[in-house]
Motif scaffolding. Structure first.
Motif, PDB file in Angstrom:
ATOM      1  N   ALA A   1       0.822  -0.811  -0.305  1.00  0.00           N
ATOM      2  CA  ALA A   1      -0.142  -0.129   0.305  1.00  0.00           C
ATOM      3  C   ALA A   1       0.913   0.773  -0.044  1.00  0.00           C
ATOM      4  O   ALA A   1       2.299   1.409   0.563  1.00  0.00           O
ATOM      5  CB  ALA A   1      -0.644   0.167   1.037  1.00  0.00           C
TER       6      ALA A   1
ATOM      7  N   SER B   1       0.725   5.659  -0.291  1.00  0.00           N
ATOM      8  CA  SER B   1      -0.544   6.990  -0.373  1.00  0.00           C
ATOM      9  C   SER B   1       0.529   7.958  -0.176  1.00  0.00           C
ATOM     10  O   SER B   1       1.619   8.168  -0.599  1.00  0.00           O
ATOM     11  CB  SER B   1      -1.023   6.950   1.126  1.00  0.00           C
ATOM     12  OG  SER B   1       1.126   7.554   1.975  1.00  0.00           O
TER      13      SER B   1
ATOM     14  N   SER C   1      -5.824   8.183  -2.139  1.00  0.00           N
ATOM     15  CA  SER C   1      -6.256   7.204  -1.116  1.00  0.00           C
ATOM     16  C   SER C   1      -6.336   5.608  -0.721  1.00  0.00           C
ATOM     17  O   SER C   1      -7.267   5.249  -1.656  1.00  0.00           O
ATOM     18  CB  SER C   1      -7.335   7.677  -0.648  1.00  0.00           C
ATOM     19  OG  SER C   1      -7.443   7.087   0.956  1.00  0.00           O
ATOM     20  N   GLY C   2      -5.929   5.014  -0.336  1.00  0.00           N
ATOM     21  CA  GLY C   2      -6.477   3.692   0.628  1.00  0.00           C
ATOM     22  C   GLY C   2      -5.687   3.311  -0.704  1.00  0.00           C
ATOM     23  O   GLY C   2      -5.702   2.200  -1.410  1.00  0.00           O
ATOM     24  N   ASN C   3      -4.679   3.442  -1.390  1.00  0.00           N
ATOM     25  CA  ASN C   3      -4.424   2.678  -2.864  1.00  0.00           C
ATOM     26  C   ASN C   3      -3.129   1.310  -2.721  1.00  0.00           C
ATOM     27  O   ASN C   3      -2.494   1.604  -1.346  1.00  0.00           O
ATOM     28  CB  ASN C   3      -3.353   3.762  -3.401  1.00  0.00           C
ATOM     29  CG  ASN C   3      -3.199   3.633  -4.494  1.00  0.00           C
ATOM     30  OD1 ASN C   3      -2.951   3.326  -5.508  1.00  0.00           O
ATOM     31  ND2 ASN C   3      -1.197   3.187  -4.556  1.00  0.00           N
ATOM     32  N   THR C   4      -3.877   0.606  -3.112  1.00  0.00           N
ATOM     33  CA  THR C   4      -3.414  -1.605  -2.624  1.00  0.00           C
ATOM     34  C   THR C   4      -3.045  -1.543  -4.030  1.00  0.00           C
ATOM     35  O   THR C   4      -3.589  -1.237  -4.986  1.00  0.00           O
ATOM     36  CB  THR C   4      -4.157  -1.357  -1.125  1.00  0.00           C
ATOM     37  OG1 THR C   4      -4.179  -1.020  -0.607  1.00  0.00           O
ATOM     38  CG2 THR C   4      -3.599  -3.500  -1.389  1.00  0.00           C
TER      39      THR C   4
ATOM     40  N   GLY D   1      -8.335   1.386  -5.034  1.00  0.00           N
ATOM     41  CA  GLY D   1      -8.343   3.122  -4.591  1.00  0.00           C
ATOM     42  C   GLY D   1      -8.584   3.606  -5.078  1.00  0.00           C
ATOM     43  O   GLY D   1      -9.511   3.678  -5.742  1.00  0.00           O
TER      44      GLY D   1
ATOM     45  N   ASN E   1      -0.202   6.930  -9.083  1.00  0.00           N
ATOM     46  CA  ASN E   1      -0.793   6.171  -7.766  1.00  0.00           C
ATOM     47  C   ASN E   1       0.730   5.579  -7.499  1.00  0.00           C
ATOM     48  O   ASN E   1       0.654   4.319  -6.731  1.00  0.00           O
ATOM     49  CB  ASN E   1      -1.900   5.615  -8.164  1.00  0.00           C
ATOM     50  CG  ASN E   1      -1.682   4.192  -9.268  1.00  0.00           C
ATOM     51  OD1 ASN E   1      -0.587   4.518  -9.383  1.00  0.00           O
ATOM     52  ND2 ASN E   1      -2.853   3.843  -8.970  1.00  0.00           N
TER      53      ASN E   1
ATOM     54  N   THR F   1      -3.212   6.724 -12.160  1.00  0.00           N
ATOM     55  CA  THR F   1      -4.574   6.634 -11.712  1.00  0.00           C
ATOM     56  C   THR F   1      -4.807   6.338 -13.616  1.00  0.00           C
ATOM     57  O   THR F   1      -4.565   6.600 -14.220  1.00  0.00           O
ATOM     58  CB  THR F   1      -5.030   6.897 -10.941  1.00  0.00           C
ATOM     59  OG1 THR F   1      -5.394   8.158 -11.562  1.00  0.00           O
ATOM     60  CG2 THR F   1      -4.213   7.318  -9.854  1.00  0.00           C
TER      61      THR F   1
END
Lengths: 240, 403
Positions: free
Chosen positions: A101, A103, A108-111, A152, B262, B270
């Protein structure tokens, strides 16, 4: 510190079996008829849960990598050739996910779940007690990158210039920031129960300690990253 | 039977533990003291956060290989005890030349670079290197001309009013924006904004009131065309799009897409997020809409230009625009609108500040135009204060005759 414990464990096991090999050679002629062991091959499915830790030193201080363990999965087939009562050669072919993960500003919440085709090749040491079989395997694993799965949300321009959060989940087969191949140490410790003479079920803990850098950073400025994966698996073996 | 030496095998396996590099040795950060460390920190920061790598042709690795030895030689000079103290320094020209070579040609036209010379030479008038790659590219275009202040546009409209071509002329200075509106030849609603910050202004803001006047003119049955003057407009708030585009849509429009990073890798992006402009409740999509823009139309000044150009009734007259489309949006958790900065200059004790956009933008029809700009439907290069406006009026006259 962790590396030292693993090294100590492996050295102890090696020295133990170094001595045991000679004893077994001396007694095998007398004992073979008592145990009625015959060389055989076992084959069966194996799968379980894996927790991965991503060891990387970010080059940019605003990058934040999660330092804990993230849940993933492992599923495939296992092959065991046992020419001797106490030793064999084991190899699995599994699809395993190793997650991390990250950030960063605006996400946000990037896995990321990196899926590998993994091939551990290990020496299998075992002890059979009645209908139970205790084993420990030590060797190397080799992995080939299959795909990444990203989860994410990120903040971006939306309608009429308002910014909004966009969820994402996607597969990335050609991820350029990851190296195609991985290798490292593999070790397991587990127990099997014989349902019948030719069929047993298995439960084991596994460790995959990556030795190769998985991050495909710039060639002039390496940014090494390593996977350390613990897991718990269930399986079944049929003796062929 | 041959005895297998497990000890030997174990030793071989243990050798493999040397394969994991000691990651503690690889940290680059902003707390550097040497030129080499400063260069590596800046290079790696941009390497990770720069959002335009998929479109930028700069060979970032080659520049690292070429420039690292030169920065190392600066440290050798500074640390050479055989030299007198006055010579153990780096002149600004030398320092600036190296970082110019590092950043020249980068396509992010919002990019701003400030780097402090760690050991300036005595007598240097400045210790800070400032560089704007986008601006350097723009001022080298062959159609470069000066950036006109609002006063010039105000005077132009005033002269047209004296000639009897303009009525209802208004100039308003609001809290954040200046606005000029007027009715040309009794039938073309003209508006010039200094920048796009109307949506953040209060409703009773003077500039906002002038905008409402323009919008009211646009909806009059006697109005036969619109002129939105984006020349010299360097941008602002993306929300202003709904003020100048939404009232003229017959359906929602996808203008383009944006994405951010990302991951720390150059190509860790992304997915693309859709940027749409929604039609307003009350619309007039049939009225011919001309946008004027020039080399100094940047960011929102050229995004709105692109939006007008994409309208069925839209038409862009002027020059290829600045080429700065990378967006800078709310940074997670800080709730401020600012670009991502790589380091900070001064005050905090750190010695570089690099401002770069956080989002890459792609147009639905023309793709990524960062560093390129929007090309006009009709190119009219600036020659005097009114030639481009005359071209817009002539175009609307021709379109009106057709109808």
């Amino acid at each position: 510190m962790f590396k030292k414990y693993i090294t100590f464990l492996v050295v102890c096991m090696a020295l133990t079996f170094d001595m045991r090999a000679q004893d077994t050679m001396d007694s095998i002629a007398v004992k073979q008829t008592k145990y009625e062991f015959t060389p055989h091959v076992d084959l069966g499915p194996i799968g379980g849960l894996m927790w991965n830790q991503y060891n990387i030193t970010p080059l940019y201080t605003h990058h934040n990598f999660y330092e804990g363990y993230i849940l993933g999965y492992n599923l495939g087939a296992s092959f065991l050739w046992q020419p001797k009562k106490w030793i064999g050669l084991r190899s699995d072919l599994t699809l395993i996910s190793k997650a991390h993960a990250f950030s960063y500003a605006g996400i946000s919440g990037n896995t990321v779940y990196d899926w590998y085709f993994q091939l551990p090749i290990m020496a299998d040491f075992c002890w059979k007690i009645k209908q139970f079989r205790i084993h420990t395997d030590v060797g190397l694993f080799f992995g080939c990158f299959a795909t990444s799965f990203h989860l994410g949300e990120f903040n971006s321009l939306a309608n009429n210039g308002d910014d909004a959060w966009f969820d994402y989940s996607y597969l990335e087969f050609d991820r350029q920031s990851i190296k195609r191949f991985e290798m490292g140490y593999a070790a397991t410790l587990g127990v099997s129960y014989y349902i019948s003479e030719h069929f047993r079920i298995l439960a084991e803990g596994a460790l995959f300690y990556g030795l190769s850098d998985t991050y495909n950073a710039s060639p002039v400025s390496p940014n090494p990253a390593y996977n350390t994966t613990f897991g718990f698996s269930l399986g079944a073996y049929w003796a062929l | 039977m041959k005895k297998i030496s497990f000890t030997a095998l174990t030793c071989l396996l243990l050798l493999l533990t040397a394969c994991r590099k000691d990651v503690e040795e690889m940290i680059y950060n902003e707390n550097y003291t040497t030129y080499e460390q400063q260069f590596k920190s800046i290079w790696s920061g941009v390497n990770s956060v720069y959002v335009h790598w998929s479109a930028d042709t700069v060979d970032w690795d080659a520049r690292y290989r070429r420039l690292l030895p030169q920065f190392q030689s600066l440290d050798m000079i500074v640390n050479d005890t055989s030299l007198p103290d006055s010579l153990r320094s780096i002149p600004y020209e030398t320092f600036a030349a190296l970082y110019t070579e590092l950043f020249q040609g980068m396509i992010d036209h919002h990019m701003e670079i400030e780097i402090k010379n760690l050991k300036p030479a005595p007598g240097d008038s400045t210790t800070k290197f400032s560089y704007f790659p986008g601006l350097i590219e723009v001022i080298n275009r062959d159609y470069l001309h000066g950036l006109s202040e609002m006063l010039v546009y105000n005077l132009t409209m005033y002269l047209l009013e004296l000639e009897g071509h303009v009525t209802e002329l208004e100039y308003k200075k609001g809290r954040d924006t200046e606005v000029i509106v007027g009715l040309i030849d009794g039938k073309y609603a003209y508006m010039k904004l200094s920048d796009y910050n109307l949506s953040t202004s209060p409703n009773d803001d003077a500039a906002r009131t002038a905008y409402e006047h323009w919008l009211e003119m646009c909806f009059r049955p006697t109005t036969q065309g619109i002129i939105l003057d984006n020349r010299g407009n360097l941008g602002g708030n993306s929300k202003d799009m709904e003020l100048v585009i939404s009232p003229f849509l017959d359906q929602d429009m996808v203008l383009g897409y944006s994405r951010t990073k990302n991951g720390p890798g150059r190509y860790d992006y992304t997915p693309w997020a859709t940027h749409s402009i929604l039609k307003a409740q009350q619309t007039r999509p049939d009225i011919p809409y001309v946008v004027l823009a020039d080399i100094w139309s940047g960011s929102m000044g050229e995004l709105t230009t692109a939006a007008v150009k994409a309208l069925p009734q839209g038409y862009f007259i002027g020059e290829r625009t600045y080429g700065a489309f990378g967006a800078a949006l709310t940074i997670y958790n800080t709730n401020t609108y600012e670009s991502l900065t790589v380091g900070e200059l001064g005050g905090t004790g750190k010695n570089h500040h690099i401002n770069t956009t956080t989002y890459q933008y792609k147009f639905a029809d023309e793709g990524i135009l960062e560093g390129i700009g929007i090309t006009p439907d009709q190119e009219v290069l600036y020659t005097d204060y009114r030639n481009q406006l005359d071209a817009a009026i002539n175009y609307l006259n021709s379109v009106s005759k057709e109808h």
